[in-house]
Design a protein around this motif. Sequence first.
Motif, PDB file in Angstrom:
ATOM      1  N   GLY A 150      -1.273 -18.237  -5.170  1.00  0.00           N
ATOM      2  CA  GLY A 150      -2.287 -18.862  -5.529  1.00  0.00           C
ATOM      3  C   GLY A 150      -2.866 -19.684  -4.683  1.00  0.00           C
ATOM      4  N   THR A 151      -2.380 -19.760  -3.475  1.00  0.00           N
ATOM      5  CA  THR A 151      -3.422 -20.515  -3.150  1.00  0.00           C
ATOM      6  C   THR A 151      -2.620 -20.060  -1.335  1.00  0.00           C
ATOM      7  OG1 THR A 151      -0.658 -21.184  -2.175  1.00  0.00           O
ATOM      8  CG2 THR A 151      -2.433 -22.612  -4.032  1.00  0.00           C
ATOM      9  N   GLU A 152      -2.022 -19.225  -1.073  1.00  0.00           N
ATOM     10  CA  GLU A 152      -2.365 -17.696   0.074  1.00  0.00           C
ATOM     11  C   GLU A 152      -2.273 -16.683  -0.166  1.00  0.00           C
ATOM     12  OE1 GLU A 152       0.375 -20.425   1.511  1.00  0.00           O
ATOM     13  OE2 GLU A 152       1.815 -19.106   1.535  1.00  0.00           O
ATOM     14  N   ILE A 153      -2.844 -15.708   1.286  1.00  0.00           N
ATOM     15  CA  ILE A 153      -2.087 -14.041   1.125  1.00  0.00           C
ATOM     16  C   ILE A 153      -1.237 -14.618   2.563  1.00  0.00           C
ATOM     17  CG2 ILE A 153      -3.389 -11.907   1.859  1.00  0.00           C
ATOM     18  CD1 ILE A 153      -5.969 -12.491   0.280  1.00  0.00           C
ATOM     19  N   HIS A 154      -0.510 -13.882   2.824  1.00  0.00           N
ATOM     20  CA  HIS A 154       0.176 -13.682   3.811  1.00  0.00           C
ATOM     21  C   HIS A 154       1.369 -11.753   3.982  1.00  0.00           C
ATOM     22  CE1 HIS A 154       4.154 -15.017   6.346  1.00  0.00           C
ATOM     23  NE2 HIS A 154       2.942 -14.283   7.160  1.00  0.00           N
ATOM     24  N   GLY A 155       0.272 -11.632   5.489  1.00  0.00           N
ATOM     25  CA  GLY A 155       0.585 -10.219   5.512  1.00  0.00           C
ATOM     26  C   GLY A 155       1.075  -9.983   7.052  1.00  0.00           C
ATOM     27  N   LEU A 156       0.567  -8.962   7.729  1.00  0.00           N
ATOM     28  CA  LEU A 156       1.502  -8.472   9.200  1.00  0.00           C
ATOM     29  C   LEU A 156       0.256  -9.506  10.091  1.00  0.00           C
ATOM     30  CD1 LEU A 156       3.263  -7.755  11.121  1.00  0.00           C
ATOM     31  CD2 LEU A 156       1.892  -5.427  11.002  1.00  0.00           C
ATOM     32  N   GLU A 157       1.572 -10.288  10.047  1.00  0.00           N
ATOM     33  CA  GLU A 157       0.555 -11.485  11.732  1.00  0.00           C
ATOM     34  C   GLU A 157      -0.595 -11.792  11.568  1.00  0.00           C
ATOM     35  OE1 GLU A 157       0.457  -8.695  14.867  1.00  0.00           O
ATOM     36  OE2 GLU A 157       2.228  -8.847  15.659  1.00  0.00           O
ATOM     37  N   ASN A 158      -0.569 -12.046  10.253  1.00  0.00           N
ATOM     38  CA  ASN A 158      -2.148 -13.206   9.697  1.00  0.00           C
ATOM     39  C   ASN A 158      -1.770 -13.669   8.376  1.00  0.00           C
ATOM     40  OD1 ASN A 158      -2.086 -11.238   7.348  1.00  0.00           O
ATOM     41  ND2 ASN A 158      -3.924 -10.301   7.853  1.00  0.00           N
ATOM     42  N   PHE A 159      -3.215 -14.645   8.332  1.00  0.00           N
ATOM     43  CA  PHE A 159      -2.047 -15.711   6.907  1.00  0.00           C
ATOM     44  C   PHE A 159      -3.845 -16.182   6.767  1.00  0.00           C
ATOM     45  CE2 PHE A 159      -1.986 -20.112   5.924  1.00  0.00           C
ATOM     46  CZ  PHE A 159      -0.471 -20.127   4.976  1.00  0.00           C
ATOM     47  N   CYS A 160      -3.740 -16.224   5.046  1.00  0.00           N
ATOM     48  CA  CYS A 160      -5.164 -16.672   5.090  1.00  0.00           C
ATOM     49  C   CYS A 160      -4.907 -17.751   3.875  1.00  0.00           C
ATOM     50  CB  CYS A 160      -5.813 -15.653   3.891  1.00  0.00           C
ATOM     51  SG  CYS A 160      -6.363 -14.186   5.438  1.00  0.00           S
ATOM     52  N   LYS A 161      -5.055 -18.699   4.221  1.00  0.00           N
ATOM     53  CA  LYS A 161      -5.337 -19.835   2.304  1.00  0.00           C
ATOM     54  C   LYS A 161      -6.952 -19.426   1.585  1.00  0.00           C
ATOM     55  CE  LYS A 161      -2.812 -23.633   4.069  1.00  0.00           C
ATOM     56  NZ  LYS A 161      -2.944 -23.870   3.767  1.00  0.00           N
ATOM     57  N   ILE A 162      -6.362 -19.542   0.562  1.00  0.00           N
ATOM     58  CA  ILE A 162      -8.080 -18.751  -0.492  1.00  0.00           C
ATOM     59  C   ILE A 162      -7.908 -20.768  -0.636  1.00  0.00           C
ATOM     60  CG2 ILE A 162      -7.896 -18.570  -3.169  1.00  0.00           C
ATOM     61  CD1 ILE A 162      -5.732 -17.274  -2.910  1.00  0.00           C
ATOM     62  N   THR A 163      -9.470 -20.979   0.005  1.00  0.00           N
ATOM     63  CA  THR A 163      -9.949 -21.910  -0.343  1.00  0.00           C
ATOM     64  C   THR A 163     -11.195 -22.381  -1.517  1.00  0.00           C
ATOM     65  OG1 THR A 163     -12.770 -21.018   1.052  1.00  0.00           O
ATOM     66  CG2 THR A 163     -10.250 -22.364   2.411  1.00  0.00           C
ATOM     67  N   SER A 164     -11.454 -20.755  -1.700  1.00  0.00           N
ATOM     68  CA  SER A 164     -11.940 -21.530  -3.022  1.00  0.00           C
ATOM     69  C   SER A 164     -11.627 -20.434  -4.305  1.00  0.00           C
ATOM     70  CB  SER A 164     -14.008 -21.524  -3.244  1.00  0.00           C
ATOM     71  OG  SER A 164     -13.962 -20.615  -3.007  1.00  0.00           O
ATOM     72  N   CYS A 197       8.376  -1.434   0.430  1.00  0.00           N
ATOM     73  CA  CYS A 197       8.866  -3.318  -0.540  1.00  0.00           C
ATOM     74  C   CYS A 197       9.982  -3.444  -0.113  1.00  0.00           C
ATOM     75  CB  CYS A 197       8.909  -2.105  -2.114  1.00  0.00           C
ATOM     76  SG  CYS A 197       7.394  -2.452  -2.732  1.00  0.00           S
ATOM     77  N   ARG A 198      10.850  -2.682   1.047  1.00  0.00           N
ATOM     78  CA  ARG A 198      12.688  -2.747   2.071  1.00  0.00           C
ATOM     79  C   ARG A 198      12.239  -3.706   2.747  1.00  0.00           C
ATOM     80  NH1 ARG A 198      13.428   2.801   3.930  1.00  0.00           N
ATOM     81  NH2 ARG A 198      11.578   3.660   5.058  1.00  0.00           N
ATOM     82  N   TYR A 199      10.719  -3.709   3.097  1.00  0.00           N
ATOM     83  CA  TYR A 199      10.378  -4.733   4.356  1.00  0.00           C
ATOM     84  C   TYR A 199       9.658  -5.933   3.794  1.00  0.00           C
ATOM     85  CZ  TYR A 199      10.823  -0.827   6.770  1.00  0.00           C
ATOM     86  OH  TYR A 199      11.786   0.091   7.728  1.00  0.00           O
ATOM     87  N   ALA A 200      10.158  -6.462   2.230  1.00  0.00           N
ATOM     88  CA  ALA A 200       9.501  -7.565   1.468  1.00  0.00           C
ATOM     89  C   ALA A 200      10.055  -9.210   2.009  1.00  0.00           C
ATOM     90  CB  ALA A 200       9.288  -7.611   0.120  1.00  0.00           C
ATOM     91  N   ASP A 201      11.235  -9.364   2.357  1.00  0.00           N
ATOM     92  CA  ASP A 201      11.948 -10.266   3.110  1.00  0.00           C
ATOM     93  C   ASP A 201      11.191 -10.655   4.823  1.00  0.00           C
ATOM     94  OD1 ASP A 201      12.944  -8.150   3.894  1.00  0.00           O
ATOM     95  OD2 ASP A 201      15.187  -9.433   4.409  1.00  0.00           O
ATOM     96  N   GLN A 202      10.462  -9.070   5.102  1.00  0.00           N
ATOM     97  CA  GLN A 202       9.923  -9.762   6.622  1.00  0.00           C
ATOM     98  C   GLN A 202       8.720 -10.306   6.601  1.00  0.00           C
ATOM     99  OE1 GLN A 202      12.186  -6.567   9.276  1.00  0.00           O
ATOM    100  NE2 GLN A 202      13.145  -6.221   7.609  1.00  0.00           N
ATOM    101  N   ILE A 203       7.754  -9.954   5.794  1.00  0.00           N
ATOM    102  CA  ILE A 203       6.860  -9.857   5.314  1.00  0.00           C
ATOM    103  C   ILE A 203       6.336 -11.142   6.866  1.00  0.00           C
ATOM    104  CG2 ILE A 203       4.315 -10.629   4.314  1.00  0.00           C
ATOM    105  CD1 ILE A 203       6.142 -10.458   2.046  1.00  0.00           C
ATOM    106  N   PRO A 250       6.051  -2.187   9.211  1.00  0.00           N
ATOM    107  CA  PRO A 250       4.626  -2.163   7.612  1.00  0.00           C
ATOM    108  C   PRO A 250       5.597  -2.853   7.389  1.00  0.00           C
ATOM    109  CG  PRO A 250       5.890   0.012   7.868  1.00  0.00           C
ATOM    110  CD  PRO A 250       6.452  -0.364   8.825  1.00  0.00           C
ATOM    111  N   ALA A 251       5.249  -3.766   6.072  1.00  0.00           N
ATOM    112  CA  ALA A 251       5.983  -4.783   5.886  1.00  0.00           C
ATOM    113  C   ALA A 251       4.614  -4.697   4.439  1.00  0.00           C
ATOM    114  CB  ALA A 251       6.380  -5.790   5.811  1.00  0.00           C
ATOM    115  N   PRO A 252       4.499  -4.717   3.207  1.00  0.00           N
ATOM    116  CA  PRO A 252       4.309  -5.768   2.415  1.00  0.00           C
ATOM    117  C   PRO A 252       2.813  -6.942   2.307  1.00  0.00           C
ATOM    118  CG  PRO A 252       5.900  -5.855   1.624  1.00  0.00           C
ATOM    119  CD  PRO A 252       6.333  -5.538   2.607  1.00  0.00           C
ATOM    120  N   ALA A 269       0.698  -0.534  -0.059  1.00  0.00           N
ATOM    121  CA  ALA A 269      -0.205   0.025  -0.212  1.00  0.00           C
ATOM    122  C   ALA A 269       1.345   0.702  -0.012  1.00  0.00           C
ATOM    123  CB  ALA A 269      -0.931   0.037   0.732  1.00  0.00           C
ATOM    124  N   ALA A 270       1.774   0.771   0.103  1.00  0.00           N
ATOM    125  CA  ALA A 270       2.642   2.188   0.662  1.00  0.00           C
ATOM    126  C   ALA A 270       4.663   1.544   0.050  1.00  0.00           C
ATOM    127  CB  ALA A 270       2.879   3.125   1.499  1.00  0.00           C
TER     128      ALA A 270
END
Length: 113
Positions: A46-60, A28-34, A39-41, A23-24
């Motif tokens: 194709g199977t998941e979304i990983h962010g700050l202190e959250n993780f989601c599996k794409i189920t459909s 991007c300089r923290y891309a290795d620390q997601i 902050p971090a990107p 979003a900013a």
Amino acid sequence: MAAFSAAPGAADQPLPFEGIWTAAPDWCRYADQIGSHDPAPIEITGTEIHGLENFCKITSRTGREGWNWWALDLSCAAEGEEYEDGTVLMLEDESTLWRWFGGGEPIRFTRCP
């Protein structure tokens, strides 16, 4: 153009929305620390979304061929809680992604190099 619904990981080719998004641009300089740096990107595969202190599996995943949007059903974990969620990804071009959470305005993300 036909609508489609696919199980995550069903395609052999990466999906256009896969990558590291921010979003900013400075984040991007923290891309290795997601997941561990604020902050971090975020990383979308194709199977998941990983962010700050959250993780989601794409189920459909549902979308429309050639329209560059996808509705995702998610199974998530964040801060010790598990929950079901959904989001819509809209690809404006190769470097701009809009993510809508179902209320309010979508959030604009740019692809990290």
